[in-house]
Motif scaffolding. Structure first.
Motif, mmCIF file in Angstrom:
data_model
loop_
_atom_site.group_PDB
_atom_site.id
_atom_site.type_symbol
_atom_site.label_atom_id
_atom_site.label_comp_id
_atom_site.label_asym_id
_atom_site.label_seq_id
_atom_site.Cartn_x
_atom_site.Cartn_y
_atom_site.Cartn_z
ATOM 1 N N HIS A 545 11.636 35.317 12.495
ATOM 2 C CA HIS A 545 11.173 33.950 12.731
ATOM 3 C C HIS A 545 11.784 33.381 14.003
ATOM 4 N N ASP A 546 11.291 32.198 14.404
ATOM 5 C CA ASP A 546 11.681 31.631 15.683
ATOM 6 C C ASP A 546 13.157 31.275 15.752
ATOM 7 N N PHE A 547 13.702 30.702 14.687
ATOM 8 C CA PHE A 547 15.068 30.193 14.710
ATOM 9 C C PHE A 547 16.063 31.263 15.149
ATOM 10 N N GLU A 548 15.921 32.486 14.623
ATOM 11 C CA GLU A 548 16.862 33.552 14.938
ATOM 12 C C GLU A 548 16.286 34.587 15.901
ATOM 13 N N SER A 549 15.168 34.275 16.533
ATOM 14 C CA SER A 549 14.483 35.273 17.343
ATOM 15 C C SER A 549 15.294 35.706 18.566
ATOM 16 N N ARG A 550 16.278 34.879 18.961
ATOM 17 C CA ARG A 550 17.128 35.273 20.098
ATOM 18 C C ARG A 550 18.618 35.254 19.731
ATOM 19 N N TYR A 551 18.875 35.270 18.458
ATOM 20 C CA TYR A 551 20.243 35.313 17.941
ATOM 21 C C TYR A 551 20.986 36.541 18.455
ATOM 22 N N LEU A 552 20.250 37.656 18.594
ATOM 23 C CA LEU A 552 20.886 38.906 18.986
ATOM 24 C C LEU A 552 21.434 38.875 20.407
ATOM 25 N N GLU A 553 20.975 37.924 21.222
ATOM 26 C CA GLU A 553 21.497 37.845 22.590
ATOM 27 C C GLU A 553 22.991 37.546 22.594
ATOM 28 N N SER A 554 23.448 36.776 21.602
ATOM 29 C CA SER A 554 24.886 36.530 21.507
ATOM 30 C C SER A 554 25.566 37.576 20.633
ATOM 31 N N LEU A 555 24.891 38.076 19.604
ATOM 32 C CA LEU A 555 25.507 39.032 18.694
ATOM 33 C C LEU A 555 25.589 40.445 19.274
ATOM 34 N N VAL A 556 24.613 40.804 20.098
ATOM 35 C CA VAL A 556 24.550 42.168 20.640
ATOM 36 C C VAL A 556 24.542 42.154 22.164
ATOM 37 N N GLY A 557 23.811 41.226 22.750
ATOM 38 C CA GLY A 557 23.626 41.135 24.190
ATOM 39 C C GLY A 557 22.139 41.032 24.491
ATOM 40 N N PRO A 558 21.751 40.568 25.680
ATOM 41 C CA PRO A 558 20.332 40.492 26.035
ATOM 42 C C PRO A 558 19.683 41.867 25.990
ATOM 43 N N ILE A 559 18.564 41.969 25.309
ATOM 44 C CA ILE A 559 17.937 43.283 25.118
ATOM 45 C C ILE A 559 17.466 43.887 26.429
ATOM 46 N N THR A 560 17.115 43.040 27.393
ATOM 47 C CA THR A 560 16.671 43.566 28.689
ATOM 48 C C THR A 560 17.817 44.190 29.466
ATOM 49 N N GLU A 561 19.041 43.779 29.150
ATOM 50 C CA GLU A 561 20.204 44.291 29.875
ATOM 51 C C GLU A 561 20.879 45.455 29.159
ATOM 52 N N VAL A 562 20.853 45.447 27.814
ATOM 53 C CA VAL A 562 21.553 46.504 27.060
ATOM 54 C C VAL A 562 20.640 47.101 25.991
ATOM 55 N N PRO A 563 19.450 47.598 26.359
ATOM 56 C CA PRO A 563 18.549 48.148 25.336
ATOM 57 C C PRO A 563 19.150 49.321 24.593
ATOM 58 N N GLY A 564 19.993 50.095 25.259
ATOM 59 C CA GLY A 564 20.616 51.234 24.594
ATOM 60 C C GLY A 564 21.551 50.810 23.475
ATOM 61 N N ARG A 565 22.198 49.665 23.651
ATOM 62 C CA ARG A 565 23.102 49.160 22.618
ATOM 63 C C ARG A 565 22.322 48.819 21.356
ATOM 64 N N TYR A 566 21.108 48.290 21.519
ATOM 65 C CA TYR A 566 20.262 47.961 20.369
ATOM 66 C C TYR A 566 19.910 49.221 19.591
ATOM 67 N N ARG A 567 19.606 50.280 20.317
ATOM 68 C CA ARG A 567 19.243 51.536 19.651
ATOM 69 C C ARG A 567 20.464 52.187 19.005
ATOM 70 N N GLU A 568 21.557 52.233 19.730
ATOM 71 C CA GLU A 568 22.732 52.964 19.264
ATOM 72 C C GLU A 568 23.344 52.350 18.012
ATOM 73 N N ARG A 569 23.337 51.017 17.925
ATOM 74 C CA ARG A 569 23.977 50.377 16.779
ATOM 75 C C ARG A 569 23.075 50.286 15.556
ATOM 76 N N SER A 570 21.791 50.452 15.725
ATOM 77 C CA SER A 570 20.859 50.263 14.617
ATOM 78 C C SER A 570 20.974 51.382 13.597
ATOM 79 N N PRO A 571 21.079 51.047 12.321
ATOM 80 C CA PRO A 571 21.097 52.079 11.283
ATOM 81 C C PRO A 571 19.890 53.003 11.344
#
Length: 659
Positions: A545-571
């Motif tokens: 949903h919209d409220f948390e749609s960009r929550y990961l930018e602070s929790l993980v980092g901007p996806i455009t800058e660290v896409p590998g981090r999104y893949r590596e940490r995902s179960p």
């Protein structure tokens, strides 16, 4: 001398049905005239939220019968869903949101008529939604937050402060709703009007910030025709979180801000300076997960009723002139984020390790506290309740980790001297949230059977200041996983828990931490994963949903800058590391963590031979509310532990684990 029984096999009168029937707590306390009103859960009635009132004679009665469900879906987590006023004739008038269609309704409960709609239904996207209403009878309006979908996507929407006519003219005509705020912010709370009626203030913020990252306090002048103009920023900013504001009788704005590193209270002159009222390293507010939450309220005599604390909370009365703070007497260790005041009375919702949440009144004139609603009643002998211990553990780098440890406890059994009990680590949701030190019959369900529970307030949790919260910035899936593992291993090292029989469980963000732990460590023998995030890339690119749609930018980092981090940490990317049994629980109507996350994860796991079960529930969203759902989920969880830990239990249906 107590009989000895293997841990995890003890008999208990706390069954899953009993635990489910006591799930949830009263919310959104307010007063209507001299009466106290609130909403409370009805697990046996399809999980609806009932609106109830405590009459002057002390009797508590429901205001609306089933299937009326007083609950808003604004930002999906909702917010204050009702307001009311006492009238000289005809009894009280209330305005509320009905969950099924999300319309605002007006209702005179002492009159003959049924609730009448004030707002229309929209076929666009998620429709029209409303929250944080306030009645303005002199204008014939209710002012509130409108969330309006402009397209079919979950982020195609806008939010604005509006005035809805009480005459029902907007029930079929959206254009009859008068828009008040024009500042263009993505998120807003309801407007609070100054005592002289000349100014309105509200809280606003924008993506990618979450409200605990940074918000702004907006101030506007109110013209005679009720329109807002000269809107400006009074306080807050990108690195300052203000979750609540209130006007005092003198026309000053009271606010909670974490500008010092802690959510402390301040008094702001709209045309001048801001003054700290009681600076210190404790919290006087919390994360704004729902629109309109309240941790403090000004009293007519100039004092301020406030929830405050560090780890646990108390209800205090603050003198803003001297800074003196006096706490109300009572056994409660957690006060919820809902307060109301009326004359010298303060009403809140509180719980303790030995009592569930109940509605509590403090009379500041006498200092007396008493329970006035939803009173805790022991459904079983309280000797079966756990005896929690507040602990501080040491994590990587020597960092502190706060936790509540609930050892196995029963008046009927004790464990063998040569055996250590199994333990389940509970990872709370949020992740910007915390586990409260209160009685939870779901925990007692396990501890009374000889299974310990450790609730971990891992780095990123609230209640311990902004620095503790910020530990999780760009470290989600690292710090939370490490902290939970550190607590589990410490319990094993000290001989409290059996190292071979450790489990982990959690829902929502806790489901993420559970899955990340099972695929990233070898600490646990099994886990229960509840409506989780499992694929960061999918969740961060349109699957929530919209409220948390960009929550990961602070929790993980901007996806455009660290896409590998999104893949590596995902179960979902680490299913090859998963070897332990697990239970996956999912509501099929969940817009926050949708079932597609689970389905994709199971597809990636297919053929790997890992024992697991996947249970889904029709009609359930994010957070289970129906009694039958909770019973099935709790019994399935116990069966998982029984099978994994080798426990002899025949009192729950056997969970079929597939490979």
């Amino acid at each position: 001398m107590l009989p000895t029984g293997a841990y995890g096999t003890w008999p208990s009168p706390i069954d899953a049905a009993l635990a489910a029937s006591h799930d949830g707590r009263p919310e959104y306390v307010s007063t209507v005239g001299d009466e106290v009103w609130w909403t409370e859960p009805r697990p046996a009635e399809a999980g609806r939220r009932a609106l109830v009132r405590r009459r002057a004679d002390g009797e508590t009665v429901p205001v609306l019968p089933a299937p009326w469900n007083v609950r808003s879906r604004v930002i999906e987590y909702g917010g204050v869903p009702w307001t009311g006023t006492a009238r000289a004739e005809g009894g009280p008038l209330i305005v509320f949101v009905h969950f099924a269609d999300q319309r605002l309704y007006a209702y005179a409960p002492d009159g003959p008529d049924e609730p009448r709609p004030l707002t229309p239904v929209s076929a666009v996207g998620g429709g029209l939604r409303w929250a944080d209403p306030r009645l303005h009878p002199d204008r014939g309006e209710v002012w509130c937050v409108l969330e309006e979908f402009t397209g079919e996507g979950p982020t195609e929407l806008r939010r604005v402060i509006v005035a809805v006519p009480l005459d029902g003219s907007a029930a079929e005509d959206r254009t009859a709703v008068r828009e008040l705020s024009d500042d263009g912010h993505r998120f807003v709370t309801g407007a609070k009007v100054s005592p002289d009626g000349r100014r309105a203030a509200w809280i606003a913020w924008d993506h990618p910030r979450m409200p605990w990252d940074g918000t702004e306090v907006m101030l506007a002048d109110i013209a005679e025709d009720g329109t807002f103009h000269r809107t400006r920023v009074l306080a807050g900013g990108p690195e300052e979180s203000v979750p609540q504001i209130e006007w005092d009788a003198g026309g000053h704005l009271l606010l909670a801000s974490d500008r010092s590193g802690w959510w402390n209270l301040y008094r702001a002159d709209p045309d001048g300076d801001t003054v700290a009222l009681h600076p210190g390293e404790e919290e006087f507010a919390g994360p704004l997960w729902k629109i309109g939450l309240s941790w403090f309220r000004p009293l007519d005599n100039g004092l301020i009723a406030t929830v405050h604390g560090r780890g646990t909370t108390a209800l205090g009365i603050l003198d803003p002139q001297t800074g003196e703070l006096a706490d109300a007497a009572g056994p409660w260790t957690e006060w919820a984020e809902t307060l109301a005041v009326h004359g010298s009375r303060v009403i809140g919702v509180a719980a303790s390790p030995y009592s569930a949440f109940e509605v509590v009144e403090l009379d500041t004139a006498t200092g007396r506290t008493r329970v006035i609603g939803a009173p805790h009643r022991d459904a079983v002998d309280p000797a079966y309740y756990p005896r929690p211990e507040q602990r501080t553990f040491t994590g990587p780098g020597g960092r502190e980790i706060h936790a509540h440890v609930h050892p196995p406890h029963s008046p009927d059994r004790t464990g063998p001297e040569d055996e250590r009990p199994p333990y389940v680590v509970w990872a709370h949701g949020g992740p910007t949230g915390h586990a409260a030190l209160v009685l939870d019959l779901e925990i007692a369900y396990f501890t009374s059977r000889g299974i310990g529970v450790a609730e971990v307030n891992y780095g990123g949790s609230t209640g311990h200041g902004r620095t503790y919260r910020n530990r999780l910035r760009e470290q989600w899936g690292v710090v939370d996983v490490e902290d939970c593992a550190a607590v589990a291993e410490a319990l094993a090292d000290e001989g409290t828990a059996d190292r071979r029989r450790l489990a982990i469980r959690g829902g929502s963000a806790g489901g993420w931490t559970t899955a990340a732990s099972l695929t990233g460590t070898d600490v646990y023998a099994c886990g229960t994963v509840i409506y989780p995030i499992l694929d960061l890339t999918g969740w961060g690119t349109g699957e929530t949903h919209d409220f948390e749609s960009r929550y990961l930018e602070s929790l993980v980092g901007p996806i455009t800058e660290v896409p590998g981090r999104y893949r590596e940490r995902s179960p979902i990317s680490r299913t090859d590391r998963l070897t332990t049994p697990f239970l996956l629980l999912q509501g099929l109507d969940d817009p926050i963590c949708p079932p597609v996350q689970c389905e994709r994860f199971l597809a990636a796991l297919d053929g790997k031979g890992v024992p697991h079960a996947y249970l889904t529930f029709e009609g359930e969203g994010h957070g289970f509310r129906r009694a039958d759902t909770m019973v099935r989920a709790l019994e399935a969880e116990l069966s998982l532990y029984a099978q994994t830990f080798g426990l002899d239990r025949t009192d729950v249906p056997a969970l079929e684990l597939k490979k």
